[in-house]
Motif scaffolding. Structure first.
Motif, mmCIF file in Angstrom:
data_model
loop_
_atom_site.group_PDB
_atom_site.id
_atom_site.type_symbol
_atom_site.label_atom_id
_atom_site.label_comp_id
_atom_site.label_asym_id
_atom_site.label_seq_id
_atom_site.Cartn_x
_atom_site.Cartn_y
_atom_site.Cartn_z
ATOM 1 N N VAL A 114 0.831 -1.210 0.000
ATOM 2 C CA VAL A 114 0.000 0.000 0.000
ATOM 3 C C VAL A 114 0.868 1.265 0.000
ATOM 4 O O VAL A 114 0.420 2.335 -0.435
ATOM 5 N N PRO B 62 -3.323 5.381 2.958
ATOM 6 C CA PRO B 62 -3.769 6.354 1.968
ATOM 7 C C PRO B 62 -4.735 7.376 2.568
ATOM 8 O O PRO B 62 -5.391 7.110 3.571
ATOM 9 N N SER C 216 -3.910 -5.132 2.567
ATOM 10 C CA SER C 216 -4.868 -4.055 2.806
ATOM 11 C C SER C 216 -4.498 -3.327 4.099
ATOM 12 O O SER C 216 -4.180 -3.962 5.101
ATOM 13 N N CYS C 217 -4.553 -1.993 4.060
ATOM 14 C CA CYS C 217 -4.164 -1.252 5.271
ATOM 15 C C CYS C 217 -5.272 -1.293 6.315
ATOM 16 O O CYS C 217 -5.064 -0.960 7.465
ATOM 17 N N GLY C 218 -6.469 -1.656 5.890
ATOM 18 C CA GLY C 218 -7.554 -1.853 6.852
ATOM 19 C C GLY C 218 -8.455 -0.656 7.072
ATOM 20 O O GLY C 218 -9.397 -0.717 7.855
ATOM 21 N N LYS C 219 -8.158 0.436 6.389
ATOM 22 C CA LYS C 219 -8.931 1.658 6.620
ATOM 23 C C LYS C 219 -10.387 1.520 6.149
ATOM 24 O O LYS C 219 -11.297 2.010 6.802
ATOM 25 N N CYS C 220 -10.583 0.896 4.996
ATOM 26 C CA CYS C 220 -11.950 0.790 4.428
ATOM 27 C C CYS C 220 -12.545 -0.580 4.737
ATOM 28 O O CYS C 220 -11.897 -1.608 4.519
ATOM 29 N N CYS D 28 -12.636 -3.108 1.747
ATOM 30 C CA CYS D 28 -11.314 -3.624 1.380
ATOM 31 C C CYS D 28 -10.833 -4.582 2.458
ATOM 32 O O CYS D 28 -10.309 -5.653 2.168
ATOM 33 N N SER E 178 -13.976 1.380 -1.905
ATOM 34 C CA SER E 178 -12.620 1.510 -1.372
ATOM 35 C C SER E 178 -12.038 2.874 -1.683
ATOM 36 O O SER E 178 -12.274 3.441 -2.753
ATOM 37 N N LEU E 179 -11.238 3.340 -0.745
ATOM 38 C CA LEU E 179 -10.667 4.687 -0.867
ATOM 39 C C LEU E 179 -9.527 4.728 -1.871
ATOM 40 O O LEU E 179 -9.405 5.661 -2.657
ATOM 41 N N CYS E 180 -8.685 3.714 -1.868
ATOM 42 C CA CYS E 180 -7.491 3.808 -2.722
ATOM 43 C C CYS E 180 -7.460 2.710 -3.767
ATOM 44 O O CYS E 180 -8.274 1.793 -3.764
ATOM 45 N N LEU F 122 -5.655 0.217 -4.132
ATOM 46 C CA LEU F 122 -5.473 -1.184 -3.721
ATOM 47 C C LEU F 122 -6.829 -1.886 -3.660
ATOM 48 O O LEU F 122 -7.033 -2.925 -4.270
ATOM 49 N N GLY F 123 -7.764 -1.279 -2.931
ATOM 50 C CA GLY F 123 -9.091 -1.878 -2.817
ATOM 51 C C GLY F 123 -9.881 -1.784 -4.119
ATOM 52 O O GLY F 123 -10.577 -2.722 -4.505
HETATM 53 S S1 SF4 Z 1 -8.811 0.644 -0.137
HETATM 54 FE FE1 SF4 Z 1 -6.797 1.443 0.331
HETATM 55 S S2 SF4 Z 1 -7.204 2.812 2.041
HETATM 56 FE FE2 SF4 Z 1 -8.958 1.469 1.919
HETATM 57 S S3 SF4 Z 1 -8.439 -0.255 3.313
HETATM 58 FE FE3 SF4 Z 1 -7.835 -0.815 1.249
HETATM 59 S S4 SF4 Z 1 -5.673 -0.296 1.235
HETATM 60 FE FE4 SF4 Z 1 -6.558 0.851 2.919
#
Ligand code: SF4
Ligand SMILES: Cc1cc2nc3c(=O)[nH]c(=O)nc-3n(C[C@H](O)[C@H](O)[C@H](O)COP(=O)(O)O)c2cc1C
Ligand code: SF4
Length: 592
Positions: free
Chosen positions: A278, A296, A449-453, A456, A494-496, A498-499
């Motif tokens: 990420v 992100p 996944s960073c886990g924010k969303c 995702c 998803s915000l970024c 990756l998702g």
């Molecule tokens: S979409 Fe991006 S910001 Fe959201 S949880 Fe996945 S990695 Fe994190």
């Protein structure tokens, strides 16, 4: 001064194949016998499949030897260097006569990789001797303005090589337009996609090209500081970058009033990333540079407006920067004469997977996929049937065999449902299970996944659970539809990137290989005979000689039978490891 130069390829691929041993042996030999040849180092010319590589350059020209071990290296010195009698059958690349591997270079146009494998990356003079820092010199000598540089990059048609394909010159224009005392230019060398090694190889092979690209970018946008975000897993790239940075400072390419341009003060620093996928996403990358957790954040504001430390910033990929000095030195047409209408120039691809010639290639945009796989890549290992190619890593998708005649550019690749990505090409053959491929990539994105969303974080987990149970023969009717529905929600919510792109491998494999999903779910069969839990190993009584080898090899004692009598596999005990299948010399064990 020695007339003959012996050059050993010491990129990561060469070193992994034993090139350090070859180099040290040659060094010891040369010193012990005081031999008259110059021993030098370079990086990889792209032929990773023939590493270790040793090049001999003498008055006749250059010959590159492949698959060189210590003994072969000594033979080359004795026969070619001392005896002036090249060993033609070991030569993999030369302009002097045809070689079996020549087709690897047919159709390649090297712009980003122009110096890789041709210079010692730790020697700035070798970079300069091949035209290095000429673009910067041209800017100073011709007093080119930042606007002129930006226009040249726009005219060249260069699009970002990190995945998104956004026009580089436009991005520079936005960053240039935002006024600030401090601005940053960032090089994204995170490169976390499984199967991708273009950026690492470029940094190992030609670090100054990337630095020069960044210095030109800094001049164009008015940056005061540069940062290279490189993952710590790339120690050789970092080592060579540090050497190149020190040399560039020493030679006045970094520092104050660079090249005599008054007020052009700029330096570059390295930030080592801990290896989170990420962190390749630009807002996460900047957070990581600032010492925060690499997560992100929402855009806008875009980095050109508020980037690193809230100042206007520009982020480009390694390959993007490596193209810049070439374009500035040679003009926009030198670049945009290659490629297709909307995808200009060349693109570097990392060929991996079930391909004969794994390595790095650089081809004009629009080169047919078939040519990349069969002409350059030499076709499929063990002459198996080509099934698909995964482009764009976990954010990308699978392009199936029937689309092999597409021209590889941003538009045609996107039309298949895959993406160009940064250039990793994972080639798959008939033994690859496409459901398992989707499971592999989703396992990767789910872990990264960073886990924010929520979608995702949890949506990918649910998708992975479904895929896992399908590959284990526990799939249920409705699973494909559930995957499609979840994929849509993960993508939309998803915000970024990756998702947003994580579902791509699942969606493209469902699109092109739905029948494989159905076979797993309905018939509990894996058509590629790859998913372990769906395999059955059986002994053909007509072929079994009773040699007992399989019974000895079986780790769980699932095979019984007397010597010289037909053997039998107990299916209740068998763990499907395949050791018996691999050990039978009489082809008596079947896999179904
Ligand atoms: S979409 Fe991006 S910001 Fe959201 S949880 Fe996945 S990695 Fe994190
Ligand atoms: C999850 C994720 C990972 C990424 N990883 C990389 C990377 O490793 N290298 C890279 O150059 N770009 C990566 N990108 C794209 C960058 O965010 C950014 O778009 C790119 O560095 C811009 O440079 P370019 O315009 O030269 O392509 C990634 C994007 C996402 C969403
Ligand atoms: S290894 Fe093959 S031939 Fe030998 S006992 Fe096993 S099945 Fe029969």
């Amino acid at each position: 001064m020695a007339e003959t130069k012996v050059i050993v390829g010491l990129g990561s691929c060469g070193i992994a194949a034993g090139a350090n041993k070859v180099y040290n042996r040659l060094k010891a030999l040369k010193e012990a016998d005081n031999l008259d040849f110059e021993l030098a180092k370079t990086s990889c010319i792209g032929m990773c499949f023939r590493e270790p590589l040793v090049e001999v350059v003498d008055e006749n020209g250059s010959m590159i030897y492949g698959d060189v071990d210590e003994d072969k290296a000594i033979e080359i010195i004795q026969q070619h260097v001392l005896g002036h009698n090249p060993i033609k059958e070991y030569v993999v690349k030369t302009d002097l006569f045809p070689t079996p591997d020549q087709s690897y270079f047919d159709g390649q146009v090297k712009i980003a990789l122009r110096n890789c494998g041709y210079i010692d990356p730790e020697n700035i003079h070798e970079y300069e001797a091949r035209g290095g820092y000429q673009a910067l010199r041209k800017i100073a000598n011709e007093a080119l303005s930042p606007e002129q540089i930006i226009q040249t990059i726009i005219d060249s048609g260069l699009r970002g090589r990190g995945g998104g394909g956004f026009p580089t010159g436009m991005k520079w224009r936005f960053a240039h337009a935002n006024q600030s005392e401090e601005k940053y230019i960032i090089c994204n060398a995170d490169e976390g996609d499984p199967g991708a090694f273009m950026d690492r190889s470029l940094l190992e092979g030609d670090p100054h090209a990337v630095l020069e690209g960044m210095i030109i970018g800094a001049y164009a946008i008015g940056a005061t500081e540069g940062v290279i975000y490189c993952r710590a897993e790339y120690p050789l790239a970092i080592k060579r970058l540090n050497i190149a940075l020190a040399q560039a400072r020493e030679h006045g390419y970094l520092g104050k009033n660079i090249m005599g341009i008054q007020g052009f003060n700029f330096d570059i620093f390295i930030k080592e990333g801990a290896g989170a996928f990420v962190c390749g996403e630009e807002t996460a990358l900047m957070a990581s540079i600032e010492g925060k957790r690499g997560m992100p954040s929402k855009r806008p504001p875009f980095p050109a407006e508020k980037g690193l430390w809230q100042k206007p910033s520009n982020i480009n990929n390694v390959e993007t920067y490596a193209n810049v000095p070439y374009i500035v030195a040679n003009g926009a047409e030198s670049y945009n004469k290659y490629g297709t209408e909307k995808s200009k120039g060349t693109k570097v691809f990392a060929l991996t997977g079930k391909i004969k010639h794994g390595g790095l290639v650089e081809v004009p945009m629009g080169t047919p996929l078939r040519d990349i796989i069969y002409k350059l890549g030499g076709g499929i290992q063990n002459d198996k049937k080509f099934k698909a190619v995964q482009l764009g890593g976990p954010s990308g998708g699978c392009i199936p065999e029937h689309l092999i005649d597409i021209q590889v550019d941003y538009e045609q690749v996107t039309a298949t449902g895959a993406i160009m990505g940064s250039g990793g090409m994972v080639v798959m053959d008939e033994t690859t299970c496409m459901v398992d491929v989707a499971r592999f990539f989703l396992d990767f994105t789910q872990k990264e996944s960073c886990g924010k969303c929520t979608f995702c974080r949890i949506g990918t987990k649910r998708m992975l659970e479904i895929l896992t149970r399908i590959t284990e023969g526990e799939g249920q009717e409705g699973d494909i539809e559930k995957l499609e529905e979840l994929a849509l929600q993960v993508r939309e919510s998803s915000l970024c990137g990756l998702g947003q792109t994580a579902p791509n491998p699942v969606l493209t494999t469902i699109k092109y290989f739905r029948h494989e999903y159905e076979a797993h779910i309905r018939d509990k069969k894996c058509p590629a005979h790859s998913c372990k839990k769906l395999l059955t190993y059986e002994i053909d009584p007509n072929k079994c000689t009773g040699c007992t080898v399989c019974a000895v090899k079986c780790p769980v004692k699932a095979i019984d039978g007397e010597r010289k009598k037909v053997h039998h596999i107990n299916q209740d005990i068998c763990i499907k490891c395949g050791d018996c299948y691999n050990s039978c010399r009489f082809d008596a064990i079947t896999k179904s």
